[in-house]
Design a protein around this motif. Structure first.
Motif: not given
Length: 190
Positions: A7-8, A13-18, A28-31, A44-48
């Motif tokens: 996420f920029v 992203p909190d409500k969707w991560a929850r 779920l890892e937040l980056v 480069d695959g650091r995030a889906d």
């Protein structure tokens, strides 16, 4: 396998991560990523997936627009603009801009040669009263300080937030997260 959501700055992203954590066992890892890196983090695959700020080159990506962000000008609390709830681009014509003159603002003065800087540094410059900064409201809130305020600029274009992911990785778990973002409940179907 862990799902990674980038996420920029300013994205929340909190409500969707929850919702993801409530429905799935998969972690779920937040980056956090900078806007300049929002496309590359997928490639480069650091995030889906990435909560990105448009525009974003999407030839090899799926992209769902989510919401719009209002443009605001960040100014020192001592700046005359701080007294207003809304301004127009024309109201900013005589200002110095720490991050360059935004498209749509008629520049009435020669700009100072500010060095390249981050938004956080530009907000520090705005706090000093030397310049102002135009950013999306969520970014202004992220970098809020006691000595600055932000004012909506009514006639500048909004920015759009979107969820993006690689076309080649459009699998069931990606679609499960897309469903959460689109508001599907655990009982609804695609």
């Amino acid at each position: 396998m862990t799902m990674r959501l980038a996420f920029v700055p300013g994205a929340t992203p909190d409500k969707w991560a929850r919702a993801w954590r409530d429905r799935f066992r998969e972690p779920l890892e937040l980056v956090a990523v900078e806007e300049d890196d929002q496309r590359q983090v997928l490639l480069d695959g650091r995030a889906d997936l990435v909560l990105a700020r448009l525009p974003l080159e999407t030839d090899d990506l799926f992209c769902i627009p989510l919401y719009e962000e209002l443009p605001v000008v960040v100014v020192s609390k001592e700046h005359p603009a701080a007294a207003y709830e809304e301004l127009t681009a024309a109201d900013l014509a005589d200002e110095q801009f720490a991050l360059g003159v935004p498209e749509g603002v008629p520049s009435g003065v020669e700009q100072l040669p500010f060095p390249s800087m981050s938004v956080k540094e530009a907000v520090e410059v705005a706090a000093s009263g030397t310049a102002v900064v135009v950013v999306p409201m969520s970014v202004a809130r992220l970098h809020h300080r006691k000595d600055v305020t932000h004012v909506v600029v009514t006639d500048l274009p909004t920015t759009r937030m979107a969820l993006a992911w690689r076309k080649e990785v459009d699998d069931d778990r990606t679609q499960a997260f897309v469903g959460i973002v689109r508001g599907r409940t655990s009982r609804s179907s695609r």
